[in-house]
Design an enzyme around this catalytic site. Structure first.
Site, short mmCIF file in Angstrom:
data_model
loop_
_atom_site.label_atom_id
_atom_site.label_comp_id
_atom_site.label_asym_id
_atom_site.label_seq_id
_atom_site.Cartn_x
_atom_site.Cartn_y
_atom_site.Cartn_z
N GLY A 89 0.81 -1.21 0.00
CA GLY A 89 0.00 0.00 0.00
C GLY A 89 0.84 1.26 0.00
N ARG A 90 2.11 1.11 0.33
CA ARG A 90 2.99 2.29 0.34
C ARG A 90 4.37 1.91 -0.16
NH1 ARG A 90 4.39 2.32 6.79
NH2 ARG A 90 3.94 0.12 6.99
N ASP A 249 2.10 -11.20 7.22
CA ASP A 249 2.56 -10.41 6.06
C ASP A 249 3.93 -9.77 6.34
OD1 ASP A 249 0.70 -9.05 7.91
OD2 ASP A 249 1.29 -7.24 6.84
P1 AMP Z 1 2.71 -2.93 8.04
O1 AMP Z 1 2.17 -2.35 9.30
O2 AMP Z 1 3.94 -2.24 7.56
O3 AMP Z 1 2.92 -4.37 8.12
O4 AMP Z 1 1.60 -2.65 6.95
C1 AMP Z 1 0.37 -3.33 6.91
C2 AMP Z 1 -0.39 -2.97 5.66
O5 AMP Z 1 -0.82 -1.61 5.69
C3 AMP Z 1 0.37 -3.15 4.37
O6 AMP Z 1 -0.52 -3.62 3.40
C4 AMP Z 1 0.81 -1.74 4.06
O7 AMP Z 1 1.05 -1.56 2.69
C5 AMP Z 1 -0.37 -0.93 4.53
N1 AMP Z 1 0.01 0.45 4.88
C6 AMP Z 1 0.67 0.85 5.99
N2 AMP Z 1 0.85 2.20 5.98
C7 AMP Z 1 0.28 2.65 4.85
C8 AMP Z 1 0.11 3.96 4.27
N3 AMP Z 1 0.60 5.06 4.84
N4 AMP Z 1 -0.56 4.04 3.10
C9 AMP Z 1 -1.04 2.95 2.51
N5 AMP Z 1 -0.92 1.71 2.99
C10 AMP Z 1 -0.27 1.56 4.15
MG MG Z 2 4.26 -4.97 6.51
#
Ligand code: AMP
Ligand code: MG
Length: 482
Positions: A89-90, A249
């Site tokens: 997502g980012r 994930d």
């Molecule tokens: P994480 O906490 O890094 O494991 O992220 C969990 C999910 O949330 C993943 O699919 C990321 O791509 C999405 N995500 C986290 N932060 C963002 C953001 N600022 N914009 C879009 N997607 C996000």
């Molecule tokens: Mg992640």
């Protein structure tokens, strides 16, 4: 224009259509290179990049020739709850490079704007979390622990809006691959086992090519992943690393540590240590990490069942045995590492396990600094207990333990080589990130990075980096908001 050529060979884009969405980075107004990892750039054949091209490319403003920019699809269990669609997502994969040692490495931007998987998020990252991932990854690498690494950090000249506006940045991340347990779950949860097979075949070819010709490659693959994770989690435990968000994930099939969010190094020893502000139940507490890793591997195993055997009960029995093997593998890696941390000579002794657990028990509930205690064993091995005893509120349990330990004639040199003096201490990391965020001052970040690059070697001028935070400091909290 850059004369540096990225010699991409993008197998993920080529071989796994349907496993990603093509996407492009959002343009940023004023990209500026904060940091280029010269040593890593050299490994990748990118060391002659000038800072303007690096800023343009690693902000996402300019895609290098041959890049096939894409966001990967994945699902995942987050704090135990299944989410069928997460995905990048980012983040955006630029492509794969073969490094100077012949290894295939993913080059990924993180914080480069919205993708088809962004859901409600902005796809952006603030400078603090970008520098935090940079520091933590490089620290882990210097400690000899498998990890994704930071190639570059670029500021965007654009604010990102969290609780307040913060300077925006993009991290460039290098990984053996970004294939996660959650990547398998994405297709398995849709019942698309031809895609799971395609992914498994791709992953085996990429990470475990020797297994492709074994009688049951998918079972062998599962065992290999269990083994890599057992080794990885044991090494986290040895240095006191707490990942903080071990969702499926965030577990890489390659066995690298990935996704540095609310992670932190434990200061005072306690298996119950949690720093993450969102981990209310302590699911991802320090002492729970091996159990959670095994739980995640069981989720991977479920996705592979139809590939392991067409007979369901056979598949379940074989997969269960593989997942269960994690515990023995982990115990063995853990004990082996603890033996060197305690300076115990070969051959192993039946009492080693008790000795290892005994030291931890002596430390528990005593507010003992984990890093300093192991390091101080070096002097203790030479007969000087002064440094270690003052770390304990009550040194009596240590004294009892130390008598048995000394009978094994521990080796001080081994202890110094296997116990870091410098780890990314929470207050030091925080100070570096605050200076960068609030004052645009990168000096503390640079110094900390330098300190952490040689964690086992005592160097003059770095004494402050060995000290725990003041005992009366606020309890440390970490946040996910990248
Ligand atoms: P994480 O906490 O890094 O494991 O992220 C969990 C999910 O949330 C993943 O699919 C990321 O791509 C999405 N995500 C986290 N932060 C963002 C953001 N600022 N914009 C879009 N997607 C996000
Ligand atoms: Mg992640």
């Amino acid at each position: 224009m850059p004369d540096v050529v990225f010699s991409f060979d993008n197998t993920y884009a080529r071989d796994l259509e349907g496993f990603y969405a093509r996407s492009n980075a959002e343009r940023v107004p004023a990209p500026k290179l904060i940091k280029l990892n010269q040593a890593l750039a050299k490994e990748l054949g990118l060391d002659t990049l000038n800072s303007q091209s690096a800023a343009d490319i690693f902000s996402g403003n300019e895609a290098p020739q041959g890049a096939e920019v894409l966001a990967q699809a994945y699902a995942g269990h987050q704090f135990g709850n299944f989410v069928p669609q997460l995905g990048d997502g980012r983040a955006l994969l630029l492509g794969e490079l073969i490094d100077t040692s012949g290894n295939r490495r993913d080059i990924q931007l993180k914080g480069s704007g919205r993708t088809p998987f962004s859901r409600g998020g902005d796809g952006k990252a603030a400078i603090g979390p970008v520098l935090r991932e940079y520091l933590m990854g490089e620290a882990m690498h210097a400690l000899g622990i498998p990890t994704t690494r930071a190639l570059a950090a670029v500021s965007t000249g654009q604010p990102v809006f969290r609780e307040r506006p913060l300077p925006g940045a993009v991290l460039t991340r290098v990984a053996a691959s970004h294939i996660r347990v959650g990547t398998f779950q994405f297709f398995a949860s849709r019942g698309d086992y031809s895609k799971v097979k395609q992914l498994a075949d791709y992953t085996i070819a990429r990470h475990d090519p020797a297994l492709a010709t074994t009688p049951n490659p998918y079972l062998a693959f599962l065992n290999a992943v269990c083994d890599r994770q057992a080794a990885l989690i044991a090494s986290w435990m040895h240095v006191g690393f707490i990942h903080g968000v071990m969702n499926t994930d965030n577990m890489a099939i390659s066995g690298e540590t990935i996704d540095y969010g609310p992670c932190a190094f434990m200061d005072r020893y306690s298996p119950r240590t949690v720093f993450s502000s969102i981990d209310h139940q302590g699911r991802y507490a320090y002492g729970n990490q091996p159990i959670i890793a095994r739980w995640n591997l069981a989720r991977l195993a479920e996705t592979l069942l139809p590939l392991i055997s067409t007979d369901e009960s056979t598949a379940v029995a074989e997969a269960t045995a593989a997942v269960n093997s994690f515990t023995d593998r982990y115990d063995e890696y853990w004990l082996q590492g603890m033996r060197t941390k305690l300076g115990l000579a070969d051959p192993p002794h039946p009492e080693d396990l008790n000795l290892a657990n005994g030291f931890l028990s002596a430390m528990d509930s005593q507010s003992v600094d984990y890093t300093l205690a192991f390091r101080a064993l070096a002097q203790a091995a030479l007969g000087d207990d002064g440094k270690i005893r003052i770390l304990f509120e009550d040194p009596a349990p240590y004294d009892v333990w130390a008598e048995q330990w000394r009978n094994r004639k521990p080796d001080a040199t081994t202890i110094l080589k296997s116990n870091p003096l410098y780890v990314p201490r929470n207050h030091m990391v925080e100070a570096a990130l605050t200076a960068a965020t609030e004052q645009n001052d990168l000096a503390p970040f640079e110094t900390l990075l330098e300190v952490l690059s040689l964690p086992f070697t005592e160097r003059p001028g770095f004494d402050a980096y060995t000290k725990p935070a003041a005992l009366d400091a606020e309890p440390y909290r970490t946040f996910c908001g990248t």
